[in-house]
Design a protein around this motif. Structure first.
Motif, PDB file in Angstrom:
ATOM      1  N   LEU A  95       3.617 -15.107 -27.552  1.00 29.64           N
ATOM      2  CA  LEU A  95       4.887 -14.814 -28.218  1.00 29.64           C
ATOM      3  C   LEU A  95       6.049 -14.885 -27.229  1.00 29.64           C
ATOM      4  O   LEU A  95       7.099 -15.476 -27.530  1.00 29.64           O
ATOM      5  CB  LEU A  95       4.814 -13.430 -28.852  1.00 29.64           C
ATOM      6  CG  LEU A  95       6.056 -12.975 -29.627  1.00 29.64           C
ATOM      7  CD1 LEU A  95       6.309 -13.875 -30.819  1.00 29.64           C
ATOM      8  CD2 LEU A  95       5.909 -11.527 -30.071  1.00 29.64           C
ATOM      9  N   LEU A  96       5.888 -14.310 -26.059  1.00 28.90           N
ATOM     10  CA  LEU A  96       6.961 -14.325 -25.073  1.00 28.90           C
ATOM     11  C   LEU A  96       7.188 -15.721 -24.511  1.00 28.90           C
ATOM     12  O   LEU A  96       8.321 -16.097 -24.202  1.00 28.90           O
ATOM     13  CB  LEU A  96       6.647 -13.340 -23.955  1.00 28.90           C
ATOM     14  CG  LEU A  96       6.502 -11.875 -24.392  1.00 28.90           C
ATOM     15  CD1 LEU A  96       6.188 -10.996 -23.195  1.00 28.90           C
ATOM     16  CD2 LEU A  96       7.754 -11.390 -25.106  1.00 28.90           C
ATOM     17  N   TRP A 146       8.122  -5.089 -23.872  1.00 28.10           N
ATOM     18  CA  TRP A 146       6.717  -5.277 -23.543  1.00 28.10           C
ATOM     19  C   TRP A 146       6.449  -4.950 -22.070  1.00 28.10           C
ATOM     20  O   TRP A 146       5.436  -4.316 -21.737  1.00 28.10           O
ATOM     21  CB  TRP A 146       6.288  -6.705 -23.861  1.00 28.10           C
ATOM     22  CG  TRP A 146       4.925  -7.055 -23.348  1.00 28.10           C
ATOM     23  CD1 TRP A 146       4.615  -7.829 -22.273  1.00 28.10           C
ATOM     24  CD2 TRP A 146       3.684  -6.591 -23.886  1.00 28.10           C
ATOM     25  NE1 TRP A 146       3.267  -7.907 -22.109  1.00 28.10           N
ATOM     26  CE2 TRP A 146       2.657  -7.151 -23.085  1.00 28.10           C
ATOM     27  CE3 TRP A 146       3.327  -5.785 -24.959  1.00 28.10           C
ATOM     28  CZ2 TRP A 146       1.310  -6.921 -23.330  1.00 28.10           C
ATOM     29  CZ3 TRP A 146       1.988  -5.549 -25.219  1.00 28.10           C
ATOM     30  CH2 TRP A 146       0.996  -6.106 -24.404  1.00 28.10           C
ATOM     31  N   LEU A 147       7.343  -5.391 -21.196  1.00 32.93           N
ATOM     32  CA  LEU A 147       7.153  -5.115 -19.772  1.00 32.93           C
ATOM     33  C   LEU A 147       7.247  -3.616 -19.470  1.00 32.93           C
ATOM     34  O   LEU A 147       6.601  -3.123 -18.543  1.00 32.93           O
ATOM     35  CB  LEU A 147       8.189  -5.878 -18.957  1.00 32.93           C
ATOM     36  CG  LEU A 147       8.059  -7.409 -18.962  1.00 32.93           C
ATOM     37  CD1 LEU A 147       9.200  -8.052 -18.202  1.00 32.93           C
ATOM     38  CD2 LEU A 147       6.712  -7.842 -18.399  1.00 32.93           C
ATOM     39  N   ASP A 166       3.349  -2.095 -25.260  1.00 35.48           N
ATOM     40  CA  ASP A 166       3.024  -1.654 -26.617  1.00 35.48           C
ATOM     41  C   ASP A 166       3.433  -2.771 -27.572  1.00 35.48           C
ATOM     42  O   ASP A 166       4.628  -2.979 -27.827  1.00 35.48           O
ATOM     43  CB  ASP A 166       3.773  -0.362 -26.940  1.00 35.48           C
ATOM     44  CG  ASP A 166       3.350   0.237 -28.281  1.00 35.48           C
ATOM     45  OD1 ASP A 166       2.851  -0.519 -29.139  1.00 35.48           O
ATOM     46  OD2 ASP A 166       3.507   1.459 -28.466  1.00 35.48           O
ATOM     47  N   LEU A 167       2.447  -3.505 -28.108  1.00 35.93           N
ATOM     48  CA  LEU A 167       2.761  -4.647 -28.952  1.00 35.93           C
ATOM     49  C   LEU A 167       3.463  -4.245 -30.248  1.00 35.93           C
ATOM     50  O   LEU A 167       4.419  -4.916 -30.650  1.00 35.93           O
ATOM     51  CB  LEU A 167       1.500  -5.456 -29.253  1.00 35.93           C
ATOM     52  CG  LEU A 167       1.736  -6.743 -30.067  1.00 35.93           C
ATOM     53  CD1 LEU A 167       2.682  -7.687 -29.333  1.00 35.93           C
ATOM     54  CD2 LEU A 167       0.412  -7.432 -30.382  1.00 35.93           C
ATOM     55  N   PRO A 168       3.025  -3.193 -30.967  1.00 33.67           N
ATOM     56  CA  PRO A 168       3.762  -2.817 -32.185  1.00 33.67           C
ATOM     57  C   PRO A 168       5.242  -2.535 -31.926  1.00 33.67           C
ATOM     58  O   PRO A 168       6.105  -2.972 -32.695  1.00 33.67           O
ATOM     59  CB  PRO A 168       3.016  -1.569 -32.674  1.00 33.67           C
ATOM     60  CG  PRO A 168       1.629  -1.752 -32.176  1.00 33.67           C
ATOM     61  CD  PRO A 168       1.777  -2.406 -30.844  1.00 33.67           C
ATOM     62  N   HIS A 213      -3.654  -8.576 -34.156  1.00 34.13           N
ATOM     63  CA  HIS A 213      -3.870  -7.803 -32.929  1.00 34.13           C
ATOM     64  C   HIS A 213      -4.720  -6.560 -33.201  1.00 34.13           C
ATOM     65  O   HIS A 213      -5.599  -6.212 -32.401  1.00 34.13           O
ATOM     66  CB  HIS A 213      -2.521  -7.397 -32.340  1.00 34.13           C
ATOM     67  CG  HIS A 213      -2.625  -6.492 -31.153  1.00 34.13           C
ATOM     68  ND1 HIS A 213      -3.048  -6.934 -29.916  1.00 34.13           N
ATOM     69  CD2 HIS A 213      -2.370  -5.161 -31.019  1.00 34.13           C
ATOM     70  CE1 HIS A 213      -3.040  -5.915 -29.065  1.00 34.13           C
ATOM     71  NE2 HIS A 213      -2.636  -4.831 -29.700  1.00 34.13           N
ATOM     72  N   GLU A 214      -4.488  -5.901 -34.313  1.00 33.45           N
ATOM     73  CA  GLU A 214      -5.200  -4.654 -34.610  1.00 33.45           C
ATOM     74  C   GLU A 214      -6.601  -4.900 -35.163  1.00 33.45           C
ATOM     75  O   GLU A 214      -7.514  -4.104 -34.926  1.00 33.45           O
ATOM     76  CB  GLU A 214      -4.387  -3.828 -35.597  1.00 33.45           C
ATOM     77  CG  GLU A 214      -3.075  -3.300 -35.001  1.00 33.45           C
ATOM     78  CD  GLU A 214      -2.289  -2.482 -36.000  1.00 33.45           C
ATOM     79  OE1 GLU A 214      -2.633  -2.536 -37.204  1.00 33.45           O
ATOM     80  OE2 GLU A 214      -1.327  -1.796 -35.582  1.00 33.45           O
TER      81      GLU A 214
END
Length: 282
Positions: A126-127, A148-149, A153-155, A181-182
């Motif tokens: 994604l990034l 994210w960095l 936490d993706l959510p 992802h989940e």
């Protein structure tokens, strides 16, 4: 002097209306228009924008003096002209963002390749896609990468991206990635392919609708061209400009200008294509 007075009055009316209305718009902006909030603030505050508005007010007032030789129509045309640069800037920003939105199928397809064939994780893919996104969308991906960095936490990262983009396509993509992802990445490649096809079909439908409106958009220009031509022709009929100098004639001209501007606004309003609603924004 009449043109200068009309231009000053028109600029004052425009500034007063902008302050009272607080920047409201009757036409709903495109979903990605939220990405241009910084650009919008710059447009509001920049000196060149005020200079352009003042110049447009002068031009409108001068046109009113040339056509009618009366102060009231000149003031009305100056006020209408002063709003032109602002509307043009918003339309240009909307067009740029519409072009960016048209890249969603390509971005989703690239994400599918990165997560499928190349085996990258969802956050990394994604990034990576965000770094090559169109310029209007890039700040949203930059904010998501920063989240994210900091948190991994993706959510939360996906929520930041959704809030920044404020687009139904982004909402659907983020929810798809979150579920994958989940629950595991099985079938993600097929779901992304289906999502890319869906976005491509929607964009094609919008292009077809805009193509069908080409004739109506061309006819809309006559809302301004025909009355202006009739006003020019009136200068050479009978007493010409002297007929516009009376109070009753000025009031009639004001009503005519209001009707022309109202028809112009109405014609543009009914041709606005409906925007997809956000149903996965939370």
């Amino acid at each position: 002097m009449r043109a200068l007075a009309a231009a000053c009055a028109g600029t004052g009316v425009w500034l007063l209306c902008g302050a009272l209305l607080g920047g409201r718009r009757s036409i709903r902006p495109a979903p990605l228009l939220i990405l241009s909030m910084r650009t919008e603030k710059v447009i509001r505050r920049a000196g060149p924008q005020l200079l352009l508005s003042a110049a447009a007010a002068v031009a409108g007032g001068a046109l009113g003096v040339v056509l009618f030789g009366a102060p009231l129509p000149a003031v009305a045309l100056a006020a209408a002209g002063a709003t032109g640069p602002r509307r043009a800037a918003v339309r240009a920003a909307t067009r740029r963002l519409d072009v960016a939105r048209a890249t969603w199928p390509q971005l989703i397809e690239e994400l599918r390749i990165l997560t499928g064939s190349l085996g990258m994780s969802i956050p990394q893919a994604l990034l990576e896609v965000g770094r090559r996104a169109p310029a209007p969308m890039r700040p949203a991906f930059t904010a998501a990468e920063r989240e994210w960095l900091l948190t991994t936490d993706l959510p939360r990262t996906l929520q930041v991206l959704k809030d920044a983009l404020a687009d139904p396509a982004a909402d659907t993509l983020c929810e798809t990635l979150l579920v994958a992802h989940e629950l595991g990445g099985s079938g993600l490649e097929q779901r992304l392919a289906a999502l890319a096809d869906d976005r491509d079909r929607e964009l094609q439908h919008r292009r077809d609708a805009e193509a069908r409106q080409a004739g109506a958009r061309f006819a809309r220009r006559f809302v301004l061209i025909v009355p202006a031509g009739m006003a020019l022709a009136g200068m050479s009929v009978g007493t010409g400009r002297q007929a516009y100098a009376t109070t009753s004639a000025q009031l009639v001209v004001l009503v005519a200008i209001a009707m022309v501007l109202g028809c112009w606004w109405w014609a543009g309003r009914i041709m606005v294509l409906p925007e997809p609603r956000r149903v996965l924004d939370r």
